[in-house]
Enzyme design. Structure first.
Site, mmCIF file in Angstrom:
data_model
loop_
_atom_site.group_PDB
_atom_site.id
_atom_site.type_symbol
_atom_site.label_atom_id
_atom_site.label_comp_id
_atom_site.label_asym_id
_atom_site.label_seq_id
_atom_site.Cartn_x
_atom_site.Cartn_y
_atom_site.Cartn_z
ATOM 1 N N HIS B 51 55.570 16.974 37.657
ATOM 2 C CA HIS B 51 54.688 16.056 36.935
ATOM 3 C C HIS B 51 53.598 16.807 36.194
ATOM 4 C CE1 HIS B 51 56.512 12.547 38.781
ATOM 5 N NE2 HIS B 51 56.497 13.191 39.925
ATOM 6 N N LYS B 256 55.392 5.864 40.341
ATOM 7 C CA LYS B 256 54.852 6.354 39.088
ATOM 8 C C LYS B 256 55.465 5.594 37.921
ATOM 9 C CE LYS B 256 53.615 10.910 40.556
ATOM 10 N NZ LYS B 256 52.316 10.859 39.886
#
Lengths: 413, 504
Positions: B51, B256
Site C-alpha cells: 500500500h 480498504k
C-alpha cells in the site's frame, strides 16, 4: 537449440492426436510428428479401464486402455515420429513450435499444425463453492488417475457433485472398490452425462442421484468432514431452508470439461467462446492457414470414437493442405447457432463443399422437437426428434451443393 | 530445553522481517511457528498489495510505518530476489460523494507524506490510463502502490535469516510462557525453549502470547476477508490496483475498499469484504462473502477500463477463492513495542493491513531500538543478499537451455498451467526450509495455482513428495497431518497381492 522440420506436427498424443497423425500419413503426408507431454501416448484413455470404447471404430467393446493400445499400434506401424515427455511452450501463426524436454529446447517448423491437446476438468475454484479448503476435494478425472494409475482411492465416503460422464463412471468404480458413494448431486434437472452411463453406473448400483441439487458448503479443516447439499430453483440459485448436511470424507467433482487451448489463445488464433475451441471450417482448419484443431480441444465429445472420426478428417485435411498449399482459401459461409443450439462445429463451411457434418449440443432438454437447418430462409434439412439432451452430441450430415448462403441451425418445438 | 537469546513467535511477514533484522546482530535466534509451514496465516491470504499509505489515518502507527515500509520495498526485494512492482493504485469516484471522499483521502495522503499522490479529473485520468467509463468522475492516483507475492517474500526473508544463522522450528505451537530470573520459559507442543527476549509476531494469537506474560491485556479480533482469483487471461488488461473508496461500500469501513488487484503471478484478485468473526481458525469462505464480492463487481465492472475488453464481468475466468483471518486490534492501531510490565517481551501485534507493507519498517525500528537498549553487537558476517534461481517460466530461451544442460529435470514440465518444472519442485522440497506438503510445494513454486488448480499436476506432485520423503503416496498431505490426500489402496491391487501371496 535443436531445430527440426516436419510436414505435419501434431500437438497431443491422445486418441485425437494419434488418429489425426495416422490419417495424415495415410493421406500421403511425408514426415509426421506427435508431441506428447506425458511419458506415454494415449492421453486420458490410459486411465479409462472401463469398457464401452470402440463400438463404432473397431466394432468391439474395448476398455479405454485397450483402445489406446490399438491406436498406439497403428501409430507405430504408420511410421510416425513421437516425442514423449516433451511439452510445447509456444506456437506461432507461422506454425513454428517451441517445445522442451530433458534434452533441451526444440524448435520445429511444421508444414501444417494439428492441435489435439484435449480438455481439462473444471475445478472447484471455478464454481466458487463456499467453505473450507481441506484435502479430499478433487475432480473425477484426477481421482480416476490416482485410482487406476497409482492404485489409491480418494477416501471412504464419497459425494459426487455433477453428473458428467467421468463422475458417473467413477461412482460405479468406487462401489466396486467397496467405497460408500453417498450421493451424486446434479444442479440441473437432468444429467449432463450419457444415458447409458446413468443406467449402467448409477441406477444399476442404486446410487442416489439428486437433480436440482448442488453443494453449497464444504466442511472440514484438514480433510473433508462433510458437505451441505441444497436444492436450487430454476435459475440454479440455492433455495434457503433446503440445506442438508451429508457426512463424507471426499467430494469428487464432475462439473464440466474445458477444451485446453492455451497455445492457440497465446498465438492469437480466433476462438469460439461457445465451444471453448478454435473457430474452424469444415476441414477443421482454424482461421489461421495451416493450423488445424480436432478432438476435445476443439469441442468436448461424448465418445472416443467420435473424437477419432473427427480427428481422422482433420488429419486428412491437413495432409491435403500441405500437398496443395492453396494460396487463396475458398470463400467461407457462416454457420449460425440458432435457438437451442450450443457449441456448434464447424462454425464455417467452404462454399462449394460437397458434404458437411455439423455437430452441436442441445442447449437444454427438449421433447418432441424438430432440428432444422436454414440456408437464408429456406429449410435445407429437418428431422423430428423425440428427446434431445445436452448430454448427447447431435450430428447432422448435409449433402449436396447447397452451401452458398449462410446457414442457421436451430431446435424448434 | 533449547536456549536462545531471542525467540520470535510466528513466521508470518512480521516474524520473518524481525528474524532477518535480528540476524544482523550476534544473537542466537529462533523462530517458532505453530503451523506446518511458514507464512500460514494472514500473511498468506491477502491482497498482495504494497500500500502507498494514502488511506491509513494520519497520526496512527499504521500510517507512519506504512509509508516508511513502502519506501523500503525496492531495496528489500532486490536483496532477496523477490519480484516487486510499483504499478500504482487508482481510487476512483463515480458520485460527488465519492469525489469528496477522494479529496479527504488526498489530504490524508499529503499529511502522511505519501509521495506523488494526485487527484485526477476524468480527462486527466483517461489521459494517464485510458478506458475508464465516462461515468467515472475522477480518481486519486498513488504511484507508490505496488504488488508483491507475500509468501515469496516471507519464504525469502526466512531463507535469508536462516542463511545468517537463525533457527526455524515449524509445527511448534507455543502453549505457555513464563518469566523467571530474567529469562522467558516457553512451553511448546514440541519441547521447551528459553530466551532473554521474545518478539511476539503471532498474528491472530498475539493476544494470547502477550497475555501469558503481561497484565496489560490486549485483544485481537479475528477479522475475516475473502478474495476471488481470476485467470491470468485478464492480466494483460490489469496494470494497476483499482478500487473505490471504502465508505461507498456496503459494510464499508472495515476494508480498504473493494478492489481489483494484479498479482505477481499474473492472476487477478477481487476483494475483499471483511467481517469480524469469533473463531481464529475459521478460514472458510462463505456464500454471503463471495456473493458480496461478485455482486459488487457485477454492478461496478462497467466503470473499469477492463470493460472495454470484457464488456460483462468475466465470471468464467474465476479459478478460485480464499479467505484468511486478519488480526484486528480492538484499539484499531498496531500494538508495537515492549509490554510495559514484561521487559524484553516485544509486541508486533494487531498487525492487520497494511501489515505486509509496514513489516520491514516496524521490524527494523523495533530491532534497532532493542539493539541499542540491550547492547547487541552487529553480526559482521551478515549477508543481506539471498541468491535464488529464476523460475523456469521467466527464463529466456538461452537461460532455459543452460538450466536444462545443468539439470535435465528443468526439461520436464510438471505443472502445465504455471510451467513449473520437476527441477523446481525437487528444489522446493530439498531446500533447508523445504516443502513437506502439496500446499507447501504450491506456495514455493506456483505448481497447482493455475487454471486447472492442480487437476493435472497434483498426482505428479504427490508422487514426487512420496519419493523424496520416502513415504507411501497416501501419507502425503495437503497441509500437514490429518490432511492426507488419498485413502487406502485399491482393493483390486490388494486382491492381486493376496493372489501372489498365496501362490508363494
Amino acid at each position: 537449440m535443436n531445430e527440426m522440420s516436419y510436414d505435419i506436427a501434431v500437438i497431443g498424443g491422445g486418441c485425437a492426436g494419434m488418429a489425426a497423425a495416422c490419417a495424415a500419413k495415410e493421406a500421403g503426408a511425408g514426415r509426421v510428428l506427435i508431441l506428447e507431454r506425458a511419458s506415454w501416448l494415449g492421453g486420458v484413455l490410459r486411465q479409462c479401464i472401463h469398457n464401452g470404447f470402440g463400438i463404432h471404430q473397431f466394432q468391439e467393446d474395448l476398455t479405454g486402455t485397450e483402445y489406446a493400445g490399438r491406436l498406439i499400434q497403428m501409430t507405430k506401424e504408420a511410421g510416425i515420429d513421437v516425442l514423449t515427455d516433451t511439452t510445447v511452450l509456444q506456437i506461432s501463426k507461422e506454425r513454428t513450435i517451441l517445445a522442451v524436454n530433458r534434452n533441451g529446447l526444440i524448435r520445429i517448423q511444421a508444414g501444417a499444425l494439428l492441435i489435439a491437446t484435449g480438455c481439462r476438468e473444471r475445478p472447484r475454484g471455478a464454481l466458487a463453492i463456499p467453505g473450507t479448503r481441506p484435502a479430499g476435494v478433487m475432480t473425477a478425472g484426477t481421482a480416476q488417475r490416482f485410482l487406476n494409475l497409482e492404485g489409491y482411492l480418494p477416501g471412504k465416503e464419497i459425494v459426487i457433485l455433477g453428473s458428467g460422464d467421468i463422475g458417473l463412471i467413477m461412482a460405479r468404480q468406487f462401489i466396486l472398490e467397496d467405497v460408500d458413494v453417498k450421493a451424486v448431486a446434479e444442479i440441473l434437472p437432468y444429467s449432463s452425462g450419457l444415458t447409458r452411463n446413468i443406467v449402467q453406473c448409477i441406477e444399476d448400483f442404486q446410487i442416489p442421484l439428486y437433480y436440482n441439487t448442488t453443494v453449497t458448503r464444504i466442511e472440514g479443516e484438514k480433510r473433508v468432514t462433510g458437505v451441505v447439499l441444497s436444492k436450487v430453483d430454476e435459475k440454479r440459485r440455492p433455495i434457503p431452508g433446503t440445506e442438508r448436511f451429508l457426512c463424507c470424507d471426499s467430494l469428487i467433482l464432475s462439473v464440466g470439461l474445458i477444451p485446453e487451448n492455451e497455445l492457440l489463445w497465446q498465438a492469437g488464433v480466433p476462438m469460439d467462446p461457445g465451444t471453448g475451441g478454435a473457430i474452424v471450417d469444415d476441414t477443421y482448419q482454424s482461421a489461421v492457414p495451416g493450423i488445424f484443431a480436432c478432438g476435445n480441444a476443439l469441442h468436448v465429445h461424448d465418445l472416443a470414437d467420435y473424437v477419432v472420426q473427427e480427428s481422422q478428417k482433420a488429419g486428412r485435411s491437413a495432409a491435403l493442405w500441405v500437398k496443395e498449399q492453396p494460396k487463396d482459401s475458398a470463400p467461407l459461409i457462416h454457420v449460425q447457432a440458432g435457438n437451442g443450439v450450443r457449441g456448434l462445429v464447424p462454425q464455417k463451411i467452404r462454399a462449394g463443399s460437397a458434404a458437411v457434418s455439423l455437430q452441436f449440443r442441445p442447449a437444454a432438454r427438449y421433447q418432441d422437437c424438430r432440428i432444422a437447418v436454414y440456408s437464408d430462409d429456406r429449410i435445407i434439412f429437418q428431422k423430428k426428434e423425440r428427446i434431445l439432451t445436452p448430454g448427447e452430441m447431435y450430428s447432422i450430415h448435409l449433402k449436396g451443393t447447397c452451401f452458398e448462403k449462410d446457414l442457421k441451425v436451430q431446435v424448434e418445438p | 530445553m533449547l536456549e536462545y537469546d531471542v525467540i520470535v513467535i510466528g513466521a508470518g511477514v512480521s516474524g520473518a522481517c524481525t528474524a532477518r533484522e535480528l540476524s544482523r546482530f550476534k544473537l542466537k535466534t529462533a523462530v517458532l511457528e505453530k503451523a506446518p509451514d511458514l507464512c500460514a496465516g494472514a500473511s498468506k491470504g491477502n491482497s498482495a498489495t504494497v500500500h502507498s499509505g494514502h488511506d491509513a489515518a494520519y497520526g496512527t502507527k499504521k500510517a507512519l510505518y506504512n509509508v516508511l515500509g513502502n519506501k523500503m520495498y525496492d531495496r528489500l526485494c532486490q536483496e532477496l530476489c523477490v519480484p516487486f512492482q510499483r504499478n500504482g493504485t487508482y481510487v476512483f469516484a463515480v458520485t460527488d460523494h465519492d469525489m469528496d471522499e477522494l479529496a479527504r483521502l488526498k489530504e490524508n495522503a499529503d499529511r502522511n507524506q505519501v509521495p506523488g499522490v494526485r487527484l485526477l479529473s476524468y480527462p486527466e485520468l483517461i489521459r494517464q490510463s485510458p478506458g475508464w467509463s465516462p461515468k467515472v468522475k475522477g480518481a486519486l492516483f498513488a504511484p507508490t502502490g505496488g504488488v508483491v507475492c507475500p509468501y515469496s517474500l516471507v519464504f525469502a526473508l526466512c531463507a535469508n535469516a536462516a542463511e545468517n544463522g537463525v533457527d526455524f522450528y515449524r509445527n511448534t505451537e507455543v502453549c505457555g510462557i513464563r518469566k523467571e530470573g530474567g529469562r522467558f520459559f516457553i512451553h511448546t507442543g514440541c519441547g521447551d525453549f528459553s530466551s532473554k527476549y521474545i518478539f511476539n509476531c503471532a498474528g491472530v494469537y498475539a493476544d494470547d502470547m502477550n497475555n501469558f506474560v503481561s497484565s496489560r491485556k490486549i485483544r485481537i479480533i479475528p477479522r475475516k476477508g475473502s478474495h476471488i482469483i481470476l485467470d491470468k487471461k485478464l492480466a494483460p488488461y490489469v496494470d494497476a490496483t483499482l478500487c473505490q473508496p471504502p465508505s461507498v461500500l456496503p459494510g464499508g469501513g472495515h476494508t480498504k475498499g473493494m478492489g481489483l488487484m494484479p498479482t505477481d503471478g499474473g492472476t487477478v484478485l477481487l476483494g475483499c469484504e471483511a467481517v469480524d468473526i469469533g473463531d481464529k481458525t475459521d478460514v472458510s469462505t462463505t456464500r454471503q462473502g463471495l456473493d458480496e464480492i461478485l455482486s459488487y463487481f457485477e454492478t461496478s465492472w462497467r466503470f473499469l477500463p477492463q470493460s472495454r475488453y470484457f464488456p460483462e464481468f468475466p465470471k468464467n475466468l474465476i479459478i478460485g477463492a480464499f479467505s484468511s483471518v486478519r488480526p484486528h486490534p480492538d484499539t484499531d492501531d498496531f500494538i508495537l513495542g515492549e509490554a510495559p510490565d514484561a521487559p524484553g517481551f516485544i509486541n508486533i501485534a494487531g498487525f492487520e493491513s497494511p501489515g505486509i507493507t509496514a513489516a520491514p519498517a516496524v521490524a527494523k525500528d523495533l530491532v534497532r531500538d532493542s539493539a541499542e537498549r540491550f547492547g547487541w553487537e552487529p553480526n559482521p558476517g551478515f549477508n543481506p543478499i539471498r541468491k535464488t534461481e529464476k523460475p523456469f517460466r521467466e527464463m529466456t530461451e538461452e537461460e532455459m537451455e543452460e538450466a536444462i544442460r545443468q539439470d535435465p529435470d528443468y526439461g520436464k514440465i510438471v505443472c502445465r498451467c504455471e510451467q513449473v518444472t520437476r527441477a523446481e519442485v525437487l528444489r522446493a522440497i530439498r531446500d533447508p526450509l523445504g516443502a513437506r506438503t502439496v500446499n507447501e510445494v504450491k506456495m514455493r513454486t506456483r505448481a497447482g495455482m493455475g487454471r486447472c488448480q492442480g487437476g493435472f499436476c497434483s498426482p505428479e506432485i504427490v508422487s514426487i513428495l512420496a519419493q523424496e520423503l520416502r513415504i507411501p503416496m497416501n501419507q502425503v498431505t495437503l497441509c500437514g497431518a490429518g490432511s492426507e490426500i488419498l485413502g487406502k489402496e485399491s482393493c483390486l491391487e490388494e486382491s492381486q497381492e493376496e493372489k501372489e501371496g498365496s501362490g508363494a
